[in-house]
Write an enzyme that holds these catalytic residues in place. Sequence first.
Site, PDB file in Angstrom:
ATOM      1  CG  HIS A  90      -6.591   0.474   1.722  1.00 21.56           C
ATOM      2  ND1 HIS A  90      -5.710   1.130   0.893  1.00 21.56           N
ATOM      3  CD2 HIS A  90      -5.819  -0.143   2.659  1.00 21.56           C
ATOM      4  CE1 HIS A  90      -4.468   0.913   1.307  1.00 21.56           C
ATOM      5  NE2 HIS A  90      -4.523   0.152   2.383  1.00 21.56           N
ATOM      6  CG  HIS A 115      -1.945   4.109   5.216  1.00 18.99           C
ATOM      7  ND1 HIS A 115      -1.952   4.101   3.841  1.00 18.99           N
ATOM      8  CD2 HIS A 115      -2.103   2.811   5.602  1.00 18.99           C
ATOM      9  CE1 HIS A 115      -2.109   2.852   3.413  1.00 18.99           C
ATOM     10  NE2 HIS A 115      -2.203   2.060   4.455  1.00 18.99           N
ATOM     11  CB  CYS A 142      -0.957  -0.009   1.188  1.00 18.25           C
ATOM     12  SG  CYS A 142      -2.003  -1.489   1.200  1.00 18.25           S
TER      13      CYS A 142
END
Length: 396
Positions: free
Chosen positions: A325, A291, A162
């Site tokens: 996400h 994040h 990620c």
Amino acid sequence: MAPLALSAMTAVSAMGQGLAAMRLALKTRHCPLRPCDFPHIELPTWIGRVEGVEEASLPASLAAFDCRNNRLVLMALESDDFMHDVATAVRRYGPTRIGVVLGTSTSGIEEGEHAYRQRDPATGHLPGHFDFVRTQDLFAATRFVRTILGLRGPGFAVSNACASSAKAFADAAMLIETGLCDAVVVGGADSLCGITLHGFNSLDLLAPGPCRPFAADRDGLSIGEGAAFALLERQSHAENGQVSLLGHGASTDAHHMSSPHPDGAGAILAIRQALALADLSPETIDYVNFHGTGTLGNDAVEDKAVFATLGGQTPCSSTKGWTGHTLGASGAMEALITSLSLIEGLVPGCLNVAEVDPLCRSRVVTANLARPLKIALSNSFGFGGSNCSLVLGRAA
């Protein structure tokens, strides 16, 4: 480092196609996440699915690249006059002087999933029409972007979970700083597929409703998809650009395959590196784009890292309540969201959060705040302890 202008930007996500849709969703606080309706996936979770991907089509000359991931790429490239801006840069620098650096975690693996369902029952062979190199390969989107934009400079893919497309910004900056490129198309793309949805479900990380980053009752993440790109070039050479990349920091703490270091050691290092490269002190940061996945452990560790480096006064929020996400695309997606925040003077408060986790020491914002913003930090932390932080600033 010398500031590098984001002289063109574009994105597609669950918020819609183009920056105008992103801006509208942020300002109206519209949550586009929805119950999972992705084909072949029956899971009690919510997703950030992009409208119109199924109807999108590639030019006949590029049909070999056709897959969900490259359709997302094309939808983004066709928005915000991005291809026109790149063509202008090509005339200025030449095609060999413009690189392409893209982040992804699974690329077009959904195309491989389709092929696997169609394998020969006798031999197990995949169908002949399956083009691994142009669809599923991690370099596929980079190859596609270089082809459609006519670029012949250095090109590569970054795939470190990620943090992928945030690290792509750092690598792109180094290509310019070392003189290998005059400009770089930088960004990331990741699309919904079975392996990510079932994989995160196997880890018990999927939320049964829309994700609620940093909420006291948060219960997991929502998987999304999208593509986001910027044209990065020297600020002194750029004809446009309201936001610049001022610094970047990256680390790999390798604490665990899927869990961050409990004290946020790698995240702290990445943030401090980014500030040092930008030659900025912690108090100059006006906003932090977390994040912020919405999982118990990751949000708690990021809070520790941000509090340790910046203290508890800087407004912070996660914008994954808008996008889900987007995995390998999230770094680029959130760099653009952070850039819009700087331009608009908007701190987009976390969506879906009724009460912030009382253990959080950072200043987590749950309602939009209108205020002048000059410098912001965007964090991206991934599996395997991959960490990357970007410092972005509004051009004077």
